[in-house]
Each structure stands twice: as structure tokens, then as C-alpha cells.
Write a protein that holds these residues in place. Structure first.
Motif, PDB file in Angstrom:
ATOM      1  N   HIS A  68     -30.889  18.028 -36.341  1.00 46.54           N
ATOM      2  CA  HIS A  68     -32.354  18.023 -36.324  1.00 46.54           C
ATOM      3  C   HIS A  68     -32.889  17.462 -37.626  1.00 46.54           C
ATOM      4  O   HIS A  68     -32.205  17.431 -38.634  1.00 46.54           O
ATOM      5  CB  HIS A  68     -32.889  19.459 -36.203  1.00 46.54           C
ATOM      6  CG  HIS A  68     -32.842  20.021 -34.823  1.00 46.54           C
ATOM      7  ND1 HIS A  68     -33.064  21.348 -34.570  1.00 46.54           N
ATOM      8  CD2 HIS A  68     -32.604  19.435 -33.626  1.00 46.54           C
ATOM      9  CE1 HIS A  68     -32.975  21.566 -33.258  1.00 46.54           C
ATOM     10  NE2 HIS A  68     -32.686  20.423 -32.668  1.00 46.54           N
ATOM     11  N   MET A  79     -39.865  19.564 -35.633  1.00 46.81           N
ATOM     12  CA  MET A  79     -38.416  19.462 -35.691  1.00 46.81           C
ATOM     13  C   MET A  79     -37.998  18.543 -34.553  1.00 46.81           C
ATOM     14  O   MET A  79     -38.340  18.787 -33.403  1.00 46.81           O
ATOM     15  CB  MET A  79     -37.828  20.857 -35.504  1.00 46.81           C
ATOM     16  CG  MET A  79     -36.423  21.009 -35.903  1.00 46.81           C
ATOM     17  SD  MET A  79     -36.046  22.729 -36.332  1.00 46.81           S
ATOM     18  CE  MET A  79     -36.073  23.494 -34.728  1.00 46.81           C
ATOM     19  N   HIS A 101     -31.013  18.988 -40.800  1.00 47.04           N
ATOM     20  CA  HIS A 101     -30.207  20.207 -40.743  1.00 47.04           C
ATOM     21  C   HIS A 101     -29.441  20.246 -39.428  1.00 47.04           C
ATOM     22  O   HIS A 101     -29.768  19.524 -38.495  1.00 47.04           O
ATOM     23  CB  HIS A 101     -31.085  21.463 -40.893  1.00 47.04           C
ATOM     24  CG  HIS A 101     -32.168  21.573 -39.851  1.00 47.04           C
ATOM     25  ND1 HIS A 101     -33.369  20.938 -39.983  1.00 47.04           N
ATOM     26  CD2 HIS A 101     -32.215  22.231 -38.676  1.00 47.04           C
ATOM     27  CE1 HIS A 101     -34.121  21.204 -38.926  1.00 47.04           C
ATOM     28  NE2 HIS A 101     -33.442  21.983 -38.102  1.00 47.04           N
ATOM     29  N   MET A 103     -28.389  22.716 -36.223  1.00 42.98           N
ATOM     30  CA  MET A 103     -28.957  23.891 -35.592  1.00 42.98           C
ATOM     31  C   MET A 103     -27.912  24.464 -34.651  1.00 42.98           C
ATOM     32  O   MET A 103     -27.533  23.831 -33.661  1.00 42.98           O
ATOM     33  CB  MET A 103     -30.228  23.513 -34.833  1.00 42.98           C
ATOM     34  CG  MET A 103     -31.101  24.693 -34.535  1.00 42.98           C
ATOM     35  SD  MET A 103     -32.725  24.537 -35.331  1.00 42.98           S
ATOM     36  CE  MET A 103     -32.520  25.713 -36.656  1.00 42.98           C
TER      37      MET A 103
HETATM   38 CU   LIG Z   1     -33.707  22.639 -36.101  1.00 39.02          CU
END
Ligand SMILES: [Cu+2]
Length: 141
Positions: A68, A79, A101, A103
Motif C-alpha cells: 500500500h 491508502m 507500507h 498490510m
Molecule cells: Cu495499508
């Protein structure tokens, strides 16, 4: 004749697997209560002279693991799914809160602070590296 010479030159410059020149540093997951999705953070350091692309991530501890990017759009936190992250030659790309990042969508029982869980990072040339992500608390401990 010319094209053969060009081909030979290109073949001579065949880069090594991306995992040989992209290092993975400080990998960790932020575990949240109640099995909420856990954010995964790390750095990719490209010490080579070729562009690398991270194209997939996978972990048996996460059910589904996604890439993401958090961004502010018109004052809103958003996001979005990312299918590929480019790491330019000689550069470091940080996966960090507020930016790229991972997830961990369905954290399993091993995703708890004090543990570490394996994550496989796959690159666009087909090479892959599995590293252990330390699991920390929501405040990063
Ligand atoms: Cu995320």
C-alpha cells in the motif's frame, strides 16, 4: 552485424539477480489489538547500478499481504494498492508510516509482539528473498 554487436554488449552487462544488490533493512510489523491489519515497515537499499522493482510480497503469517501507499489527497488520508515499487540504482526506498507500507490483512496468532514472522519479497526479475519481520507493539516497542 551492428545488431549482433549490440546484443553481445547487452549480454555482457547482464545484471545479477536483484536480491544480490538490493538489501532489506529494519523489517518490522506493527501489531494492533483485535487482529486489525498490521502495517509492515522496512527499507530497500539498492547498492547496484541497475533499477530494481519490488513486485509482490507474501507471508504465511498474514493470510493476504498487500503493498500500500498512504498519501494525503485534498486533505484526506488515503491508502492505495501498489503493484510495483521502483528502487532506483544507488537509492533507498523507505516503507514507513505515512508512505509505502505492507498490510498484513489477516494477522495470524504468530503476529504478536516479541515474535518474528517470515515475509518473502519478490522482484521483477523473478528473484526473491525471505526475511524475518520483528513484531512490535502499536507504539513500536
Ligand atoms: Cu495499508
Amino acid at each position: 552485424m551492428l545488431s549482433l554487436m549490440v546484443l553481445a554488449a547487452v549480454a555482457g552487462a547482464t545484471p545479477p539477480p536483484m536480491t544480490h544488490y538490493v538489501g532489506i533493512a529494519n523489517p518490522w510489523f506493527r501489531a494492533l489489538p483485535s487482529h486489525l491489519p498490521a502495517g509492515g515497515y522496512f527499507e530497500l537499499r539498492n547498492t547496484g547500478q541497475w533499477t530494481a522493482n519490488l513486485t509482490a510480497v507474501d507471508s504465511p503469517a498474514c493470510g493476504m499481504l498487500m503493498m500500500h501507499k498512504s498519501e494525503q489527497k485534498s486533505g484526506m488520508d488515503t491508502m492505495t494498492d501498489v503493484s510495483s515499487v521502483e528502487i532506483p540504482a544507488g537509492q533507498t526506498v523507505k516503507f514507513a508510516p505515512g508512505s509505502y507500507h505492507l498490510m498484513c490483512m489477516e494477522p495470524g496468532p504468530t503476529v504478536k509482539p516479541g515474535n518474528s514472522v517470515p515475509v518473502t519479497l519478490k522482484f521483477s526479475d523473478g528473484s526473491a528473498a525471505t526475511v524475518r519481520f520483528a513484531v512490535r507493539t502499536a507504539t513500536g516497542h
